[in-house]
Design an enzyme around this catalytic site. Structure first.
Site, PDB file in Angstrom:
ATOM      1  N   TRP A  44       1.122   3.699  14.948  1.00  0.00           N
ATOM      2  CA  TRP A  44       1.552   3.435  16.323  1.00  0.00           C
ATOM      3  C   TRP A  44       2.516   2.268  16.463  1.00  0.00           C
ATOM      4  O   TRP A  44       3.040   2.046  17.545  1.00  0.00           O
ATOM      5  CB  TRP A  44       0.305   3.154  17.185  1.00  0.00           C
ATOM      6  CG  TRP A  44      -0.697   2.274  16.487  1.00  0.00           C
ATOM      7  CD1 TRP A  44      -1.803   2.689  15.794  1.00  0.00           C
ATOM      8  CD2 TRP A  44      -0.665   0.849  16.362  1.00  0.00           C
ATOM      9  NE1 TRP A  44      -2.468   1.610  15.261  1.00  0.00           N
ATOM     10  CE2 TRP A  44      -1.785   0.469  15.595  1.00  0.00           C
ATOM     11  CE3 TRP A  44       0.197  -0.160  16.821  1.00  0.00           C
ATOM     12  CZ2 TRP A  44      -2.072  -0.868  15.273  1.00  0.00           C
ATOM     13  CZ3 TRP A  44      -0.075  -1.481  16.497  1.00  0.00           C
ATOM     14  CH2 TRP A  44      -1.204  -1.822  15.736  1.00  0.00           C
ATOM     15  N   ASN A  45       2.740   1.503  15.399  1.00  0.00           N
ATOM     16  CA  ASN A  45       3.537   0.274  15.611  1.00  0.00           C
ATOM     17  C   ASN A  45       5.038   0.541  15.674  1.00  0.00           C
ATOM     18  O   ASN A  45       5.780  -0.167  16.355  1.00  0.00           O
ATOM     19  CB  ASN A  45       3.195  -0.796  14.576  1.00  0.00           C
ATOM     20  CG  ASN A  45       3.334  -0.334  13.156  1.00  0.00           C
ATOM     21  OD1 ASN A  45       3.332   0.865  12.876  1.00  0.00           O
ATOM     22  ND2 ASN A  45       3.452  -1.269  12.236  1.00  0.00           N
TER      23      ASN A  45
ATOM     24  N   LYS B 273       2.084  14.401  11.527  1.00  0.00           N
ATOM     25  CA  LYS B 273       1.072  13.987  12.498  1.00  0.00           C
ATOM     26  C   LYS B 273       1.404  12.560  12.871  1.00  0.00           C
ATOM     27  O   LYS B 273       1.165  11.618  12.115  1.00  0.00           O
ATOM     28  CB  LYS B 273      -0.353  14.050  11.941  1.00  0.00           C
ATOM     29  CG  LYS B 273      -1.384  13.889  13.057  1.00  0.00           C
ATOM     30  CD  LYS B 273      -2.719  13.327  12.611  1.00  0.00           C
ATOM     31  CE  LYS B 273      -2.709  11.848  12.358  1.00  0.00           C
ATOM     32  NZ  LYS B 273      -2.375  11.007  13.544  1.00  0.00           N
ATOM     33  N   ALA B 274       2.043  12.417  14.025  1.00  0.00           N
ATOM     34  CA  ALA B 274       2.386  11.072  14.475  1.00  0.00           C
ATOM     35  C   ALA B 274       1.169  10.472  15.176  1.00  0.00           C
ATOM     36  O   ALA B 274       0.144  11.141  15.343  1.00  0.00           O
ATOM     37  CB  ALA B 274       3.584  11.137  15.412  1.00  0.00           C
TER      38      ALA B 274
ATOM     39  N   GLU C 113      -1.491   9.349  17.762  1.00  0.00           N
ATOM     40  CA  GLU C 113      -1.969   9.854  19.061  1.00  0.00           C
ATOM     41  C   GLU C 113      -1.833   8.782  20.135  1.00  0.00           C
ATOM     42  O   GLU C 113      -1.842   9.082  21.321  1.00  0.00           O
ATOM     43  CB  GLU C 113      -3.447  10.275  18.976  1.00  0.00           C
ATOM     44  CG  GLU C 113      -3.691  11.558  18.184  1.00  0.00           C
ATOM     45  CD  GLU C 113      -3.491  11.401  16.693  1.00  0.00           C
ATOM     46  OE1 GLU C 113      -3.593  10.252  16.188  1.00  0.00           O
ATOM     47  OE2 GLU C 113      -3.221  12.408  16.015  1.00  0.00           O
TER      48      GLU C 113
ATOM     49  N   GLU D 274       2.642   3.732   2.195  1.00  0.00           N
ATOM     50  CA  GLU D 274       3.149   2.476   2.762  1.00  0.00           C
ATOM     51  C   GLU D 274       1.990   1.832   3.501  1.00  0.00           C
ATOM     52  O   GLU D 274       1.682   2.214   4.625  1.00  0.00           O
ATOM     53  CB  GLU D 274       4.287   2.755   3.753  1.00  0.00           C
ATOM     54  CG  GLU D 274       5.491   3.448   3.175  1.00  0.00           C
ATOM     55  CD  GLU D 274       6.334   2.527   2.324  1.00  0.00           C
ATOM     56  OE1 GLU D 274       6.009   1.331   2.216  1.00  0.00           O
ATOM     57  OE2 GLU D 274       7.307   3.022   1.759  1.00  0.00           O
ATOM     58  N   LEU D 275       1.348   0.842   2.891  1.00  0.00           N
ATOM     59  CA  LEU D 275       0.108   0.334   3.465  1.00  0.00           C
ATOM     60  C   LEU D 275       0.290  -1.094   3.991  1.00  0.00           C
ATOM     61  O   LEU D 275       1.396  -1.525   4.254  1.00  0.00           O
ATOM     62  CB  LEU D 275      -0.995   0.454   2.413  1.00  0.00           C
ATOM     63  CG  LEU D 275      -1.096   1.860   1.782  1.00  0.00           C
ATOM     64  CD1 LEU D 275      -2.166   1.923   0.713  1.00  0.00           C
ATOM     65  CD2 LEU D 275      -1.328   2.944   2.828  1.00  0.00           C
TER      66      LEU D 275
ATOM     67  N   CYS E  47       4.133  -4.257   9.433  1.00  0.00           N
ATOM     68  CA  CYS E  47       3.530  -4.409   8.101  1.00  0.00           C
ATOM     69  C   CYS E  47       4.221  -5.486   7.267  1.00  0.00           C
ATOM     70  O   CYS E  47       3.603  -6.091   6.409  1.00  0.00           O
ATOM     71  CB  CYS E  47       3.488  -3.076   7.376  1.00  0.00           C
ATOM     72  SG  CYS E  47       5.076  -2.278   7.284  1.00  0.00           S
TER      73      CYS E  47
ATOM     74  N   GLU F  22      -5.013  -9.139   6.640  1.00  0.00           N
ATOM     75  CA  GLU F  22      -3.795  -8.895   7.424  1.00  0.00           C
ATOM     76  C   GLU F  22      -4.083  -9.073   8.921  1.00  0.00           C
ATOM     77  O   GLU F  22      -4.915  -8.363   9.488  1.00  0.00           O
ATOM     78  CB  GLU F  22      -3.323  -7.458   7.169  1.00  0.00           C
ATOM     79  CG  GLU F  22      -2.034  -7.119   7.878  1.00  0.00           C
ATOM     80  CD  GLU F  22      -1.579  -5.690   7.604  1.00  0.00           C
ATOM     81  OE1 GLU F  22      -2.439  -4.823   7.370  1.00  0.00           O
ATOM     82  OE2 GLU F  22      -0.360  -5.459   7.634  1.00  0.00           O
TER      83      GLU F  22
END
Ligand code: NAD
Length: 476
Positions: A151-152, A175-176, A178, A250-251, A284, A381
């Site tokens: 969502w960012n 799947k973007a 929600e 990509e975490l 991130c 984080e």
């Protein structure tokens, strides 16, 4: 003004999912609902998969030249429609209009860059050992891709995945998020209106774990690209391993900033503070641990705090707003927990440290000092507008502290010494290092992490290779 939401399967919009389930999309500045988002059920996902298989066959056999033309047209439509798209993004995500507008324009550049780069995906001929043997090394699209985005960055992250996959000749089921679906719906409309064949790009929403588990259990899905938290990334990597599917992960990150004593502390603070509070720190690669050499610490802290105090917190659509609300209520709770732990551990709140108001997820730009290295804020984080700033004495000490966590996504350093610049770039364990620079994310350069921050790159030629497989043909 907000988007008309739906699932996009096989070139058609569905306003209702097969199971009739839906969820509300909330404006984080007002906490009011914006729209209802339909969820895909298993039958919808299977339909998307069938469409993507058909789409792959069609798109793979479309020339790179023609693929490029359609992608470029979609990028231009994004530019034409950027104002409406940016407003939708602000309403659902919270960032300022200027940031949302910038995100859409950069995303259009990403699509353009990949479109062009797809035309330069070459193979090679290797001389054979025997007479008359031709040895061809070919690059082929990997197949149907399942992509999951958070969502960012509701458009930028999908754009990276769509750009790489389409340029390579793959089809996608995206799947973007929600929580921020509208801007992505609008981007998909740009591709549809640009003439992308049905089934090449499919957009679904649902319960994230149910969607990913269903899609990852299918043989036809050959590649997963995920952006999100480390925990979910590990879970998806395990599911992918069962079917030997390629992954790009990509975490999360916890990016150290090292300000050496020979740097200009005010200049460094101006550069990195603006970057810190971008998207309220929900990035991130956001700078999240600040190590400043003792002799310039006070000056750096003073200038950084001055910047934080000058931020205008408000609804991203209001003129003059420089930082919007956090994207969801979970982040507010997380910020409170980081700040409470910092205080317990002897940390001092120089500015901020609390929620602003009681409607909308607004949290004050925060600066914290005197926190120990093993505090929560220095080890987990934060994903929010918190900046812990501490001192260091020597190069070796700061490298050890910077490299001490399991993260390895981004790192930043400021110095006027050429030898220190080279040495810190080499010493930091990170996928990306900005030395006197924050420009570590561009369409043409690789973006990705090491250690638990993930593997694989998006952007650059690496981002295209991520969707290609190598085939060797020996022809006698
Ligand atoms: P989360 O781990 O629940 O979700 C992160 C994202 O992954 C969301 O978009 C979610 O929809 C998706 N997701 C969750 N479970 C999934 C599954 N089983 N299959 C597919 N997708 C799934 O966390 P959150 O509360 O949304 O965000 C909190 C943390 O996530 C942050 O602290 C940050 O570490 C991380 N995050 C990272 C990024 C990034 O850009 N790398 C972006 C957003 C969040």
């Amino acid at each position: 003004m907000y988007s008309e939401l739906g699932l996009y399967i096989d070139g058609a919009w569905k306003k209702t999912g097969g199971g009739g389930k839906s969820e509300e999309v909330i404006n984080p500045a007002t906490e009011k609902p914006l729209a209802s988002l339909p969820h895909a059920n298993k039958a919808d996902l299977d339909a998307a998969l069938e469409a993507a298989k058909k789409g792959f066959a069609a798109w793979k056999s479309t020339s790179a030249y023609d693929r490029c033309k359609i992608m470029a047209k979609a990028a231009n439509l994004m530019r034409d429609r950027h104002d409406a798209m940016a407003k939708i993004m602000v309403m659902e995500q919270g960032k300022s209009y200027a940031e949302a507008r910038g995100e859409i324009l950069v995303s259009a550049d990403i699509i353009d860059w990949y479109a062009e780069e797809g035309r330069r995906s070459y193979g090679r001929i290797v001389p054979g050992r025997g007479k008359g043997i031709r040895q061809l090394v070919m690059q082929e699209p990997i197949g149907v891709v399942a992509a999951f985005t958070p969502w960012n960055f509701p458009i930028l992250t999908p754009a990276r995945k769509i750009g790489g996959a389409l340029a390579a000749g793959c089809s996608l089921i995206l799947k973007a998020s929600e929580e921020t679906p509208g801007a992505c719906v609008e981007m998909v409309k740009c591709f549809a209106d640009a003439g992308l064949p049905a089934g090449v790009l499919n957009l679904v929403f649902g319960v994230p774990s149910e969607v990913s588990e269903h899609l990852l259990s299918k043989d036809a899905v050959r590649k997963i690209s995920f952006t999100g938290s480390i925990g979910v990334g590990k879970h998806l990597a395990q599911l992918a391993a069962k079917g030997m599917k390629r992954t790009t992960m990509e975490l999360g990150g916890h990016s150290p900033v090292v300000v050496f004593g020979d740097a200009d502390p005010e200049k460094a603070a101006d550069t990195i503070a603006a970057f810190k509070y971008r998207n309220a720190g929900q990035v991130c690669i956001s700078p999240t641990r600040f190590y400043v050499q003792e002799d310039v610490y006070k000056r750096f802290l003073a200038r950084f705090t001055e910047y934080a105090n000058g931020i205008k917190l408000g609804d991203g659509l209001e003129k003059g707003t420089t930082m919007g609300p956090l994207a969801n209520a979970r982040r507010l709770d997380a910020m409170d927990s980081f700040v409470a732990d910092a205080k317990d551990r002897g940390g001092k709140i120089v500015t901020g440290g609390k929620r602003r108001g009681n409607q909308g997820y607004f949290y004050e730009p925060t600066v914290i000092t005197d926190v120990p290295d093993d505090s929560k804020i220095m080890t987990q984080e934060p994903f929010g507008p918190l900046a812990p700033i501490v001192t260091f004495k020597t190069f070796d000490e700061v490298v050890q502290r910077a490299n001490s966590l399991e993260f390895g996504l981004a790192a930043y350093a400021f110095t006027t010494s050429a030898s220190t610049a080279a040495a810190i770039g080499d010493a930091i364990e990170s996928g990306m290092v900005g030395v006197n620079s924050i420009a570590i994310s561009t369409p043409e350069t690789p973006f990705g992490g090491v250690k638990e921050s993930g593997h694989g790159s998006e952007g650059g030629t690496e981002g295209l290779s991520a969707y290609l497989v190598t085939k060797f043909i020996s022809q006698g």
